[in-house]
Design an enzyme around this catalytic site. Sequence first.
Site, PDB file in Angstrom:
ATOM      1  N   HIS A  20       0.946  -1.258  -0.040  1.00 33.83           N
ATOM      2  CA  HIS A  20      -0.065   0.048  -0.084  1.00 33.83           C
ATOM      3  C   HIS A  20       0.789   1.236   0.014  1.00 33.83           C
ATOM      4  O   HIS A  20       1.943   1.417   0.721  1.00 33.83           O
ATOM      5  CB  HIS A  20      -0.949  -0.010   1.015  1.00 33.83           C
ATOM      6  CG  HIS A  20      -2.036   1.025   0.971  1.00 33.83           C
ATOM      7  ND1 HIS A  20      -2.323   1.580   2.470  1.00 33.83           N
ATOM      8  CD2 HIS A  20      -2.563   1.597   0.289  1.00 33.83           C
ATOM      9  CE1 HIS A  20      -3.192   2.671   2.129  1.00 33.83           C
ATOM     10  NE2 HIS A  20      -3.430   2.660   0.684  1.00 33.83           N
ATOM     11  N   ASP A  28       7.191   7.622 -21.091  1.00 33.13           N
ATOM     12  CA  ASP A  28       7.561   7.489 -22.449  1.00 33.13           C
ATOM     13  C   ASP A  28       8.861   7.174 -22.500  1.00 33.13           C
ATOM     14  O   ASP A  28       9.668   6.850 -21.658  1.00 33.13           O
ATOM     15  CB  ASP A  28       7.293   9.004 -23.010  1.00 33.13           C
ATOM     16  CG  ASP A  28       7.977  10.241 -22.066  1.00 33.13           C
ATOM     17  OD1 ASP A  28       9.120   9.989 -21.671  1.00 33.13           O
ATOM     18  OD2 ASP A  28       7.576  11.447 -22.341  1.00 33.13           O
ATOM     19  N   HIS A 106       6.990  19.031 -14.063  1.00 32.44           N
ATOM     20  CA  HIS A 106       7.639  18.016 -14.767  1.00 32.44           C
ATOM     21  C   HIS A 106       9.137  17.966 -13.890  1.00 32.44           C
ATOM     22  O   HIS A 106       9.556  16.485 -13.789  1.00 32.44           O
ATOM     23  CB  HIS A 106       8.133  18.401 -16.138  1.00 32.44           C
ATOM     24  CG  HIS A 106       8.771  17.233 -16.974  1.00 32.44           C
ATOM     25  ND1 HIS A 106       8.292  16.108 -16.946  1.00 32.44           N
ATOM     26  CD2 HIS A 106       9.807  17.309 -17.612  1.00 32.44           C
ATOM     27  CE1 HIS A 106       9.042  15.180 -17.743  1.00 32.44           C
ATOM     28  NE2 HIS A 106       9.804  15.925 -18.143  1.00 32.44           N
ATOM     29  N   TYR A 128       5.638  14.146 -22.359  1.00 29.12           N
ATOM     30  CA  TYR A 128       5.169  14.312 -21.030  1.00 29.12           C
ATOM     31  C   TYR A 128       4.173  13.063 -20.682  1.00 29.12           C
ATOM     32  O   TYR A 128       3.401  13.149 -19.734  1.00 29.12           O
ATOM     33  CB  TYR A 128       4.449  15.441 -20.612  1.00 29.12           C
ATOM     34  CG  TYR A 128       5.252  16.749 -20.628  1.00 29.12           C
ATOM     35  CD1 TYR A 128       6.187  17.082 -19.503  1.00 29.12           C
ATOM     36  CD2 TYR A 128       5.310  17.704 -21.627  1.00 29.12           C
ATOM     37  CE1 TYR A 128       7.389  18.031 -19.781  1.00 29.12           C
ATOM     38  CE2 TYR A 128       6.393  18.614 -21.745  1.00 29.12           C
ATOM     39  CZ  TYR A 128       7.222  18.787 -21.037  1.00 29.12           C
ATOM     40  OH  TYR A 128       8.058  19.990 -21.008  1.00 29.12           O
ATOM     41  N   ALA A 129       4.049  12.008 -21.533  1.00 29.03           N
ATOM     42  CA  ALA A 129       3.239  11.011 -21.244  1.00 29.03           C
ATOM     43  C   ALA A 129       3.692   9.937 -20.323  1.00 29.03           C
ATOM     44  O   ALA A 129       4.649   8.795 -20.507  1.00 29.03           O
ATOM     45  CB  ALA A 129       3.321  10.089 -22.725  1.00 29.03           C
ATOM     46  N   ASN A 130       3.627  10.446 -19.110  1.00 26.56           N
ATOM     47  CA  ASN A 130       4.278   9.837 -17.983  1.00 26.56           C
ATOM     48  C   ASN A 130       3.352   9.799 -16.632  1.00 26.56           C
ATOM     49  O   ASN A 130       2.442  10.759 -16.714  1.00 26.56           O
ATOM     50  CB  ASN A 130       5.503  10.523 -17.382  1.00 26.56           C
ATOM     51  CG  ASN A 130       6.645  10.739 -18.594  1.00 26.56           C
ATOM     52  OD1 ASN A 130       7.065   9.931 -19.044  1.00 26.56           O
ATOM     53  ND2 ASN A 130       6.963  11.852 -18.861  1.00 26.56           N
TER      54      ASN A 130
END
Length: 139
Positions: A20, A28, A106, A128-130
């Site tokens: 947990h 990316d 970022h 920024y595909a994270n």
Amino acid sequence: MNKHALLNADMNYLAATLGHTDEVTICDAGLPIPAQVKRIDLALTHGVPSFIATVKVWLATSQIEGIVLAQEFADVSPECHQALLAEIEAEQQATGRTFSVEYISHEAFKQRTGHSRAVIRTGECTPYANVIFKTGVVF
């Protein structure tokens, strides 16, 4: 053979050993990965596998309770950002849970990946595909 969607051994092990609040990053192809964090590198070529396809499989495998995104994601890559939010919404509907969504810079995102149990690198080439997933519990 595993009858679930996730066939990657490293990702299966990761999901089985998370506790947990542990965090896992899916990123990316360009996100720097801290040396001390386990790297699960899925990238084959530009776009393969995609960020969203990897997220879908992860959501089918691991219970989450929240996500962390870079603030820049929505502005720079709105289509991918919306696709991710749609997946999160679908998961909320499927589980009957509400997940926290946190936006940070970022630079702060890159620093925070240092606390992830692992970073799963995709072949995605969308800026920024994270996402950082905060692990939840199934009970």
